[in-house]
Design a protein around this motif. Structure first.
Motif, short mmCIF file in Angstrom:
data_model
loop_
_atom_site.label_atom_id
_atom_site.label_comp_id
_atom_site.label_asym_id
_atom_site.label_seq_id
_atom_site.Cartn_x
_atom_site.Cartn_y
_atom_site.Cartn_z
N SER B 436 0.84 -1.20 0.00
CA SER B 436 0.00 0.00 0.00
C SER B 436 0.87 1.26 0.00
O SER B 436 0.51 2.27 -0.58
CB SER B 436 -0.97 0.00 1.18
OG SER B 436 -0.26 0.10 2.36
N ASP B 437 2.06 1.18 0.65
CA ASP B 437 2.99 2.31 0.59
C ASP B 437 3.40 2.55 -0.86
O ASP B 437 3.43 3.68 -1.34
CB ASP B 437 4.25 2.02 1.41
CG ASP B 437 3.99 2.07 2.90
OD1 ASP B 437 2.97 2.65 3.29
OD2 ASP B 437 4.81 1.53 3.66
N ARG B 440 0.72 4.19 -2.75
CA ARG B 440 0.57 5.60 -2.39
C ARG B 440 1.66 6.44 -3.06
O ARG B 440 1.41 7.51 -3.60
CB ARG B 440 0.67 5.72 -0.85
CG ARG B 440 0.53 7.10 -0.30
CD ARG B 440 0.54 7.03 1.22
NE ARG B 440 1.66 6.28 1.76
CZ ARG B 440 2.88 6.77 1.97
NH1 ARG B 440 3.12 8.02 1.70
NH2 ARG B 440 3.85 6.02 2.46
N ASP B 444 1.21 9.45 -5.66
CA ASP B 444 1.64 10.76 -5.22
C ASP B 444 2.72 11.35 -6.13
O ASP B 444 2.66 12.49 -6.56
CB ASP B 444 2.16 10.62 -3.78
CG ASP B 444 2.23 11.96 -3.09
OD1 ASP B 444 1.57 12.89 -3.56
OD2 ASP B 444 2.97 12.07 -2.10
#
Lengths: 292, 446
Positions: B436-437, B440, B444
């Protein structure tokens, strides 16, 4: 439509496609709810064949859209017949402009592509959108309206709703993942390689000229090969080709020592063939030891 | 609704329409299996199937009911003959295991329905009160079943060619089934103990640390990385723009001619948007990064497939240009290469200062000012000088520097870590230790 998953499986069997109970139930539910069915799985497990057999069992005309990178609306939905429009303009120099303007973007100048064809078809159709994972994400987003509402929108003509509700089957080899929006609109089936027993049945029905012994030998061999870490495991169609190749070499049984030269029918990458050849020697020794 | 709630809790998306569809099917086809109906209508991705099965068993199937005692006397389903003496397969001694049931005496258990009977339930209840985390509990239960001795014995037998390949594969299936069953039982125990779905949600592949993933979960992450990588690069070909030259754009010509009373005044052209962004990737392959490096390399692989202009460097205490090194998706080739290069040319301990210096002095002139530098590393400098001036120099030259660090934020302040020194020269710095990092970061940054 058939009355139960069992009847559907039986109808598919009559068309030469053997389906397992779980997949038959899922497929049956997608037909019952009139929802698109997304079939995923590795290459060669029979995804497209399932759609073709389903079209025959449901007595529907098959319309197929083969996806590829760069597929756009002009190739999949509609295009304007520009040459014809130019001709129309040339012929209409004396007419009032307002009349021509409306006329130029009428159905007369519309070229229908597979998606629009399935929407406009007066007879029931099965729309197969094959290898959707190869298309771009923009195309996937465009499909949402068709999948959810069974309609498409052409800016110049407005929204066109399907005349007869098409059965929609989408297939994918998992080369990329789909958006949640697309997945949510579909019922999902994941097909894998068949079990040994099922593959024997498939091979017996597709190649009845083979002896029972050869059929079993080939299927056991292929099941063993699929456990190896290969770049591409043999598909069902490759199993059938391989069995036919052995038959044409007048083999009635499968012996590990006599397979050199035939393996390229089963495997498509030289690295995989080399790996299997190496393993065959080991299997041959193992068999010899067991016989002793 | 319990099932729906549980599935939603573990991030399986179920719409109201799905629930309505399920209701319709349950009413219309009462003869069909309910489980099958829910599975067909609620599960939209293959990766959610395992979660569905796990939740279904926790909710509707009590593993303790119908358990027969799997005593030594009743074992008659071993594929391999049981040893009457004290030596097991592979020549190793057979143990009893402290869980009451030892796998070493059993050979291959082919009937998977028996596997659940091997798990010591009372022991699970004891362990749960110790508040071990999920993986620790699974390992403890397996160890108490003598699982590791058992698999070592089979490994040994296979290496000595005492085990045929068929039996080996049967054993591997059996091994996987036992692990799966233990995981199921431990999860059931944890869910019941906490009386919430939180333990299951914590095990979701997106939030688990990359270093703890199972083989299956690793594949999920890889598939996702592939998907995200598609978004990273603008591929020429998908976008067109109008221009003064290129392909004749007939539809635009018609549109224009309609405005001009049907007469052709201008020819319009269109051309593909040509340029893809330029990227330089610097990936730490030192020992401290070992558990994360597989995903980072895989990410680099995906980036490389998508970007036309990409330079890839691996580093430990020196920089190694791998832009032209070809590796497969299985990463075996590149892992081997890193190993041999690591032995030949490096101490195995990272030195970021030396690496940035080498990059600035040797490679920077070949990098354009439009490039984005992505650093994949933990910032552990092993007490060496951080030499920040070189990163400052690089930062002045390139457009952006993004740093992805697998360590938790508090570890960035460890004495051997130079992240705090380097951070100021980066456009952005991210913690990136789970899928999930990664997701993200991709959203981003790119």
């Amino acid at each position: 439509m058939q009355a139960s998953p069992f009847d559907l499986a039986q109808a598919l069997k009559d068309e030469g496609y053997l389906i397992d109970e779980e997949s038959a139930t899922t497929l049956f539910l997608s037909l019952a709810l009139e929802k698109p069915c997304l079939i995923e799985g590795p290459a060669g497990v029979g995804k497209t064949q399932l759609a073709l057999a389903l079209a025959r069992t449901q007595n529907r005309k098959l319309i197929r859209l083969q996806c590829y990178e760069g597929l756009d609306l002009n190739k999949s939905l509609y295009d304007w017949n520009y040459a014809k429009q130019l001709l129309r303009l040339q012929l209409a120099k004396t007419e009032a402009w307002d009349e021509i303007k409306v006329d130029l973007f009428s159905e007369e100048f519309l070229l229908t592509r597979p998606l629009l064809e399935s929407i406009l078809s007066p007879v029931p159709v099965l729309l197969l959108i094959d290898e959707l994972d190869k298309s771009d994400e923009e195309f996937e987003s465009f499909l949402l309206e068709l999948l959810a509402e069974q309609q498409v929108t052409i800016p110049e003509l407005g929204t066109i709703v399907a005349k007869t509700s098409p059965i929609v089957i989408l297939t994918s080899n998992n080369t990329r993942d789909f958006s949640d929006a697309l997945r949510r609109r579909c019922i999902h089936i994941y097909l894998t390689y068949p079990t040994l027993e099922r593959e024997i049945l498939i091979l017996s029905s597709q190649a009845p000229e083979l002896s029972d012994r050869l059929t079993r030998d080939v299927c056991e061999f292929v099941a063993r090969v699929r456990k190896l870490p290969l770049q591409k495991s043999p598909s069902v169609s490759e199993t059938i080709d391989f069995a036919r190749a052995l038959k044409s070499l007048r083999k009635e049984t499968l012996n590990y020592g006599e397979l050199m030269g035939t393996l390229s029918v089963l495997l498509k990458y030289p690295k995989d063939i080399a790996k299997l050849e190496e393993r065959l020697k080991k299997w041959e020794t193992e068999t010899a030891r067991r016989l002793e | 609704m319990k099932l729906v709630h549980a599935l939603r809790r573990v991030q399986v998306s179920i719409s109201s329409q799905d629930i309505l569809d399920a209701q319709i099917c349950l009413d219309r086809y009462p003869d069909l299996s309910q489980k099958q109906i829910f599975k067909s209508l609620f599960i939209h991705q293959p990766k959610d199937l395992t979660l569905f099965e796990m939740i279904w068993r926790i909710l509707f199937e009590n593993p303790k009911s119908g358990v027969k005692d799997y005593s030594e006397e009743s074992i008659n389903n071993a594929v391999l003959e049981e040893k009457q003496d004290s030596s097991g397969i592979g020549g190793q001694g057979v143990g009893r295991g402290s869980g009451g049931v030892s796998l070493t005496a059993k050979g291959n258990i082919v009937d998977s329905s028996h596997i659940s009977n091997l798990i010591p339930f009372t022991r699970l209840e004891e362990l749960i009160t110790r508040e071990l985390d999920f993986e620790e509990m699974v390992q403890t239960v397996l160890a108490e079943m003598d699982f590791y001795t058992w698999i070592n014995a089979y490994d040994l037998a296979y290496q000595r060619s005492e085990l045929s390949e068929n039996n080996w594969y049967t054993h591997l299936d059996c091994r996987a089934a036992i692990i799966q069953e233990v995981r199921q039982q431990v999860m059931t125990a944890q869910v019941r103990h906490e009386n919430s779905w939180e333990p299951l949600a914590r095990q979701h592949w997106l939030v688990k640390p990359l270093s703890n993933l199972t083989e299956e979960e690793k594949e999920l992450v890889k598939t996702s990385i592939r998907k995200w990588a598609r978004k990273l690069a603008l591929r020429p070909g998908s976008l067109w723009k109008t221009g003064h030259r290129g392909t004749i754009d007939i539809s635009r010509i018609i549109q224009k001619s309609v405005q001009g009373d049907g007469l052709l005044f201008h020819l319009s052209y269109c051309q593909r948007v040509p340029r893809a962004p330029e990227m330089v990737v610097l990936c730490d392959v030192s020992n401290s990064m070992a558990s994360f490096v597989e995903f980072l390399i895989y990410m680099v692989t995906c980036l490389r497939a998508r970007f036309r202009k990409i330079r890839v460097f691996f580093f430990i205490d020196g920089v190694w240009d791998v832009s032209n090194f070809i590796w497969d998706d299985d990463l075996e080739g590149v892992k081997q290469e890193i190993k041999s290069w690591g032995h030949k040319a490096s101490s195995g301990f990272s030195d970021y200062g030396a690496v940035f210096r080498e990059l600035a002095e040797k490679w920077l002139r070949e990098v354009s000012a439009r490039a984005t530098l992505v650093i994949l590393g933990d910032g552990k400098n092993n007490y060496r000088s951080s030499q920040t001036e070189y990163l400052a120099q690089i930062s002045n030259k390139v457009r952006n520097i993004f740093w992805l660090n697998p360590l938790d934020l508090q570890d960035w302040n460890q004495p051997d870590n130079s992240m705090k020194d380097y951070q100021t020269y980066c456009s952005k710095v991210y913690r990136c230790r789970s899928a999930s990092d990664l997701q993200r970061v991709v959203k981003d940054v790119f």
